[in-house]
Design an enzyme around this catalytic site. Sequence first.
Site, PDB file in Angstrom:
ATOM      1  N   LYS A 177       0.839  -1.197   0.000  1.00 31.33           N
ATOM      2  CA  LYS A 177       0.000   0.000   0.000  1.00 31.33           C
ATOM      3  C   LYS A 177       0.879   1.254   0.000  1.00 31.33           C
ATOM      4  O   LYS A 177       1.906   1.282   0.656  1.00 31.33           O
ATOM      5  CB  LYS A 177      -0.896   0.000   1.239  1.00 31.33           C
ATOM      6  CG  LYS A 177      -1.787  -1.231   1.317  1.00 31.33           C
ATOM      7  CD  LYS A 177      -2.454  -1.353   2.679  1.00 31.33           C
ATOM      8  CE  LYS A 177      -1.484  -1.668   3.787  1.00 31.33           C
ATOM      9  NZ  LYS A 177      -2.135  -1.946   5.082  1.00 31.33           N
ATOM     10  N   THR A 209      -7.937   9.134   8.360  1.00 29.38           N
ATOM     11  CA  THR A 209      -7.504   7.904   7.690  1.00 29.38           C
ATOM     12  C   THR A 209      -7.374   6.746   8.677  1.00 29.38           C
ATOM     13  O   THR A 209      -6.694   5.768   8.406  1.00 29.38           O
ATOM     14  CB  THR A 209      -6.153   8.117   6.977  1.00 29.38           C
ATOM     15  OG1 THR A 209      -5.208   8.587   7.950  1.00 29.38           O
ATOM     16  CG2 THR A 209      -6.263   9.102   5.832  1.00 29.38           C
ATOM     17  N   GLY A 211      -7.928   3.450  10.130  1.00 30.26           N
ATOM     18  CA  GLY A 211      -8.535   2.210   9.653  1.00 30.26           C
ATOM     19  C   GLY A 211      -8.453   1.970   8.153  1.00 30.26           C
ATOM     20  O   GLY A 211      -9.033   1.008   7.654  1.00 30.26           O
ATOM     21  N   THR A 212      -7.715   2.811   7.431  1.00 29.02           N
ATOM     22  CA  THR A 212      -7.634   2.603   5.965  1.00 29.02           C
ATOM     23  C   THR A 212      -7.042   1.236   5.614  1.00 29.02           C
ATOM     24  O   THR A 212      -7.543   0.555   4.721  1.00 29.02           O
ATOM     25  CB  THR A 212      -6.787   3.692   5.266  1.00 29.02           C
ATOM     26  OG1 THR A 212      -5.559   3.851   5.984  1.00 29.02           O
ATOM     27  CG2 THR A 212      -7.500   5.015   5.176  1.00 29.02           C
ATOM     28  N   GLY A 213      -5.965   0.876   6.326  1.00 30.46           N
ATOM     29  CA  GLY A 213      -5.287  -0.385   5.999  1.00 30.46           C
ATOM     30  C   GLY A 213      -6.188  -1.590   6.252  1.00 30.46           C
ATOM     31  O   GLY A 213      -6.276  -2.504   5.429  1.00 30.46           O
ATOM     32  N   CYS A 214      -6.869  -1.584   7.401  1.00 35.16           N
ATOM     33  CA  CYS A 214      -7.759  -2.695   7.759  1.00 35.16           C
ATOM     34  C   CYS A 214      -8.890  -2.799   6.731  1.00 35.16           C
ATOM     35  O   CYS A 214      -9.215  -3.891   6.246  1.00 35.16           O
ATOM     36  CB  CYS A 214      -8.376  -2.480   9.138  1.00 35.16           C
ATOM     37  SG  CYS A 214      -7.173  -2.235  10.455  1.00 35.16           S
TER      38      CYS A 214
HETATM   39  N1  LIG Z   1      -5.064  10.187   1.909  1.00 37.73           N
HETATM   40  C1  LIG Z   1      -5.458   9.133   1.207  1.00 37.73           C
HETATM   41  N2  LIG Z   1      -6.211   9.288   0.092  1.00 37.73           N
HETATM   42  C2  LIG Z   1      -6.617   8.217  -0.630  1.00 37.73           C
HETATM   43  N3  LIG Z   1      -6.298   6.938  -0.323  1.00 37.73           N
HETATM   44  C3  LIG Z   1      -5.549   6.723   0.765  1.00 37.73           C
HETATM   45  C4  LIG Z   1      -5.089   7.785   1.591  1.00 37.73           C
HETATM   46  N4  LIG Z   1      -4.351   7.265   2.602  1.00 37.73           N
HETATM   47  C5  LIG Z   1      -4.347   5.919   2.412  1.00 37.73           C
HETATM   48  N5  LIG Z   1      -5.053   5.589   1.304  1.00 37.73           N
HETATM   49  C6  LIG Z   1      -5.271   4.232   0.779  1.00 37.73           C
HETATM   50  O1  LIG Z   1      -5.654   3.428   1.861  1.00 37.73           O
HETATM   51  C7  LIG Z   1      -5.022   2.154   1.813  1.00 37.73           C
HETATM   52  C8  LIG Z   1      -4.170   1.954   3.059  1.00 37.73           C
HETATM   53  O2  LIG Z   1      -3.079   2.802   2.972  1.00 37.73           O
HETATM   54  P1  LIG Z   1      -1.806   2.946   3.920  1.00 37.73           P
HETATM   55  O3  LIG Z   1      -1.913   4.267   4.608  1.00 37.73           O
HETATM   56  O4  LIG Z   1      -0.595   2.749   3.081  1.00 37.73           O
HETATM   57  O5  LIG Z   1      -1.928   1.750   4.936  1.00 37.73           O
HETATM   58  P2  LIG Z   1      -2.108   1.687   6.508  1.00 37.73           P
HETATM   59  O6  LIG Z   1      -3.456   2.259   6.825  1.00 37.73           O
HETATM   60  O7  LIG Z   1      -1.999   0.229   6.817  1.00 37.73           O
HETATM   61  O8  LIG Z   1      -0.982   2.481   7.103  1.00 37.73           O
HETATM   62  C9  LIG Z   1      -4.235   2.139   0.502  1.00 37.73           C
HETATM   63  O9  LIG Z   1      -4.985   1.564  -0.521  1.00 37.73           O
HETATM   64  C10 LIG Z   1      -3.977   3.594   0.242  1.00 37.73           C
HETATM   65  O10 LIG Z   1      -3.772   3.801  -1.130  1.00 37.73           O
HETATM   66  C1  LIG Z   2      -7.242  -3.109  16.759  1.00 37.26           C
HETATM   67  C2  LIG Z   2      -6.534  -2.384  15.674  1.00 37.26           C
HETATM   68  N1  LIG Z   2      -6.091  -3.056  14.597  1.00 37.26           N
HETATM   69  C3  LIG Z   2      -5.430  -2.405  13.600  1.00 37.26           C
HETATM   70  C4  LIG Z   2      -5.214  -1.051  13.658  1.00 37.26           C
HETATM   71  C5  LIG Z   2      -4.459  -0.339  12.548  1.00 37.26           C
HETATM   72  O1  LIG Z   2      -5.267   0.525  11.828  1.00 37.26           O
HETATM   73  P1  LIG Z   2      -4.926   1.112  10.368  1.00 37.26           P
HETATM   74  O2  LIG Z   2      -5.834   0.412   9.408  1.00 37.26           O
HETATM   75  O3  LIG Z   2      -5.232   2.574  10.462  1.00 37.26           O
HETATM   76  O4  LIG Z   2      -3.480   0.833  10.073  1.00 37.26           O
HETATM   77  C6  LIG Z   2      -5.713  -0.356  14.791  1.00 37.26           C
HETATM   78  N2  LIG Z   2      -5.533   0.979  14.918  1.00 37.26           N
HETATM   79  N3  LIG Z   2      -6.351  -1.052  15.782  1.00 37.26           N
END
Ligand SMILES: Nc1ncnc2c1ncn2[C@@H]1O[C@H](COP(=O)(O)OP(=O)(O)O)[C@@H](O)[C@H]1O
Ligand SMILES: Cc1ncc(COP(=O)(O)O)c(N)n1
Length: 265
Positions: A177, A209, A211-214
């Site tokens: 990501k 943002t 929870g975006t990754g989850c």
């Molecule tokens: N500001 C943003 N605008 C649009 N998409 C986003 C943004 N931030 C994250 N994403 C998308 O959300 C997903 C998770 O991104 P990321 O931030 O790399 O992971 P995590 O939440 O695990 O740290 C990816 O598909 C990324 O492209």
């Molecule tokens: C219980 C739990 N699991 C995972 C995440 C990571 O969240 P994110 O999707 O923002 O990286 C979180 N904040 N809490």
Amino acid sequence: MRGMVYKALTIAGSDSGGGAGIQADLKTFHQLRVFGMSAITAVTAQNTLGVQGVYPLSVEAVERQIDSVAVDLSPHAVKTGMLFSQEMIELVAHKIKQYKWMSVVVDPVMIAKGGAPLLKQEAVEALQRHMLPLAYVLTPNIPEAEVLTNMRIETLEQRKEAAKKLHDMGVRYVVMKGGHGEGNELVDILYDGEQFYEWKSKRIDTKHTHGTGCTFAAAITAQLAKGKTIYEAVDVAKRFIQVAVEQTLQIGSGHGPTNHWAFHE
Ligand SMILES: Nc1ncnc2c1ncn2[C@@H]1O[C@H](COP(=O)(O)OP(=O)(O)O)[C@@H](O)[C@H]1O
Ligand SMILES: Cc1ncc(COP(=O)(O)O)c(N)n1
């Protein structure tokens, strides 16, 4: 006729604030019309301001939850999120093998956005050794990929090099990501052992943002449960997260959750 009911299991931590972890996974499964089930590894006291407490469950409690789901409700796909400790990783890996689960999406959750650790430092090696070889899909963000490969990732070329390393460590499909990259354009990449595929999107200027990754990994899991290919699954997940970040709910006074209602297939 109702048609086929697709089922997915998430093995992850609970986020009391409802934006990440188990809650994000179940909401995403539901929005994509997949029946969601859960095995909770740890309870977190968490909101948009940060993590106020982490309470891991016993290995036995997690084993019981997984067994209860497995013997009666056979999931079509399984996702793992916060696993926290080496013992929990070993248990989950053992269960995945025991039940011969193949569509396994491993989101190698390490730290919450505010910096709270969701994986113990000494558990990284267990994640590499036990979970990567079982991962049909691995969905690291850039800092997680750096830790798992022990390399610095600054350029797109380095992201690809890291994806190759992760593939060599036993992952079938690496989805890296790009949220932590730089610039207005955001690039998520998929490596299938032969080729790279890229999904580009506009970086939305927002602090919401959480929870975006989850959510992104849960959308991939839901699509795999329905029998979609990895390419189709990432495609839907990318569109799901884009609108979920575009149309955030503006709740809480910190880093708010994404909108799990925004996407419609
Ligand atoms: N500001 C943003 N605008 C649009 N998409 C986003 C943004 N931030 C994250 N994403 C998308 O959300 C997903 C998770 O991104 P990321 O931030 O790399 O992971 P995590 O939440 O695990 O740290 C990816 O598909 C990324 O492209
Ligand atoms: C219980 C739990 N699991 C995972 C995440 C990571 O969240 P994110 O999707 O923002 O990286 C979180 N904040 N809490």
